[in-house]
Write a protein that holds these residues in place. Sequence first.
Motif, short mmCIF file in Angstrom:
data_model
loop_
_atom_site.label_atom_id
_atom_site.label_comp_id
_atom_site.label_asym_id
_atom_site.label_seq_id
_atom_site.Cartn_x
_atom_site.Cartn_y
_atom_site.Cartn_z
N LYS A 1 10.72 -38.77 98.43
CA LYS A 1 10.58 -40.17 98.05
C LYS A 1 9.25 -40.76 98.51
N TYR A 2 8.47 -40.00 99.26
CA TYR A 2 7.21 -40.52 99.79
C TYR A 2 5.99 -39.70 99.37
N VAL A 3 6.19 -38.58 98.65
CA VAL A 3 5.08 -37.74 98.25
C VAL A 3 4.28 -38.45 97.15
N TYR A 4 2.98 -38.42 97.26
CA TYR A 4 2.10 -39.05 96.27
C TYR A 4 1.93 -38.07 95.11
N ASP A 5 2.76 -38.19 94.10
CA ASP A 5 2.83 -37.19 93.04
C ASP A 5 1.56 -37.13 92.19
N ALA A 6 0.75 -38.20 92.19
CA ALA A 6 -0.47 -38.18 91.38
C ALA A 6 -1.41 -37.07 91.83
N PHE A 7 -1.53 -36.87 93.14
CA PHE A 7 -2.39 -35.80 93.65
C PHE A 7 -1.84 -34.43 93.26
N ILE A 8 -0.52 -34.27 93.36
CA ILE A 8 0.10 -32.98 93.05
C ILE A 8 -0.09 -32.64 91.58
N SER B 1 -16.59 -43.79 85.85
CA SER B 1 -15.39 -44.07 86.62
C SER B 1 -14.19 -44.25 85.69
N ARG B 2 -13.09 -43.66 86.09
CA ARG B 2 -11.86 -43.80 85.31
C ARG B 2 -10.89 -44.71 86.04
N LYS B 3 -10.14 -45.43 85.26
CA LYS B 3 -9.13 -46.28 85.83
C LYS B 3 -8.00 -45.41 86.38
N PRO B 4 -7.58 -45.59 87.64
CA PRO B 4 -6.50 -44.78 88.19
C PRO B 4 -5.24 -44.86 87.34
N GLU B 5 -4.49 -43.77 87.31
CA GLU B 5 -3.31 -43.68 86.45
C GLU B 5 -2.29 -44.76 86.77
N ILE B 6 -2.11 -45.05 88.06
CA ILE B 6 -1.11 -46.04 88.44
C ILE B 6 -1.48 -47.42 87.91
N LEU B 7 -2.80 -47.72 87.84
CA LEU B 7 -3.23 -49.01 87.30
C LEU B 7 -3.14 -49.03 85.78
N GLN B 8 -3.37 -47.87 85.15
CA GLN B 8 -3.17 -47.78 83.70
C GLN B 8 -1.72 -48.07 83.35
N ASP B 9 -0.81 -47.48 84.11
CA ASP B 9 0.62 -47.70 83.86
C ASP B 9 0.99 -49.16 84.08
N GLN C 1 6.12 -49.01 99.24
CA GLN C 1 5.32 -47.84 98.90
C GLN C 1 4.47 -48.09 97.66
N TYR C 2 5.06 -48.74 96.65
CA TYR C 2 4.33 -49.05 95.41
C TYR C 2 3.18 -50.01 95.70
N ARG C 3 3.44 -51.01 96.56
CA ARG C 3 2.40 -51.97 96.91
C ARG C 3 1.25 -51.27 97.62
N MET C 4 1.56 -50.34 98.52
CA MET C 4 0.52 -49.61 99.23
C MET C 4 -0.30 -48.74 98.28
N ARG C 5 0.37 -48.13 97.30
CA ARG C 5 -0.35 -47.30 96.33
C ARG C 5 -1.29 -48.15 95.48
N LEU C 6 -0.84 -49.35 95.11
CA LEU C 6 -1.71 -50.23 94.33
C LEU C 6 -2.94 -50.62 95.13
N THR D 1 -4.49 -48.94 97.35
CA THR D 1 -5.44 -47.84 97.52
C THR D 1 -6.20 -47.52 96.24
N ASN D 2 -5.82 -48.15 95.13
CA ASN D 2 -6.50 -47.94 93.86
C ASN D 2 -7.27 -49.19 93.47
N LYS D 3 -8.43 -49.01 92.89
CA LYS D 3 -9.25 -50.13 92.46
C LYS D 3 -9.68 -49.93 91.02
#
Length: 224
Positions: A16-23, A72-80, A137-142, A144-146
């Motif tokens: 529940k805490y693994v950052y799947d985007a890197f994987i 520069s590409r927009k991070p996937e989490i921000l695209q979503d 966790q979602y707030r923290m991921r947001l 870390t992305n710009k």
Amino acid sequence: MDQRPDLVQLSASICKYVYDAFIEHLNSVFKHLLPTNTALTPELVKRASAVVKPRWAIRDRMGSLLGTRRTSRKPEILQDRERIRSPSFKPTLDKTADFIIANFKAIINDGRSSSTGDVFEDKAAVGFSWLPSFVEQYRMRLQTNKWPRDVAAKQAEAAASRTEVETIKAELTFDRVEKMNGVQMKQYLDRIKYKNRSKLRVRDGTLKKAMHEAFGLSPPAPSA
């Protein structure tokens, strides 16, 4: 699973805490480094994983020498996040919300006294208990992305900041700043997006010092 139950247990404990985007990204990189039309073996995967960093280092070094720069590409989490907030996604969100709410209503209103109802109620409670940690966790991921910004956007922002500084300088004097409270000074620094302004304090004098430096204010010369 049979050969490395320790890895399976570790993955399950932190799933529940693994950052799947890197994987997902790393798996994609490995795939392009593996030979095609060849039986997959652990040795091939090990080799692919070993050459990733050297290949990236060579790419970055060559890009630096040639003066090229990747866009520069927009991070996937921000695209979503942007996609989900778009008007075209609203019908999907509405149907999803109706489906989830309907299920929770059914759990709450149906069979509280029955054994099945108790099981559903327990599962709902567990789900609700996890929500705060998921949101955090979602707030923290947001954070870390710009959003990627190009050079023109940065230059435009810098020019706007300089204009705002000149506008404020015309309003302020050294004596006026000396009479301000912390809230008033922070409002001015917020307008120009002064760096590290959240760490400035009235008590230790750093806030007032930042105001003087940001707007070029000096104490008036003593009268003759």
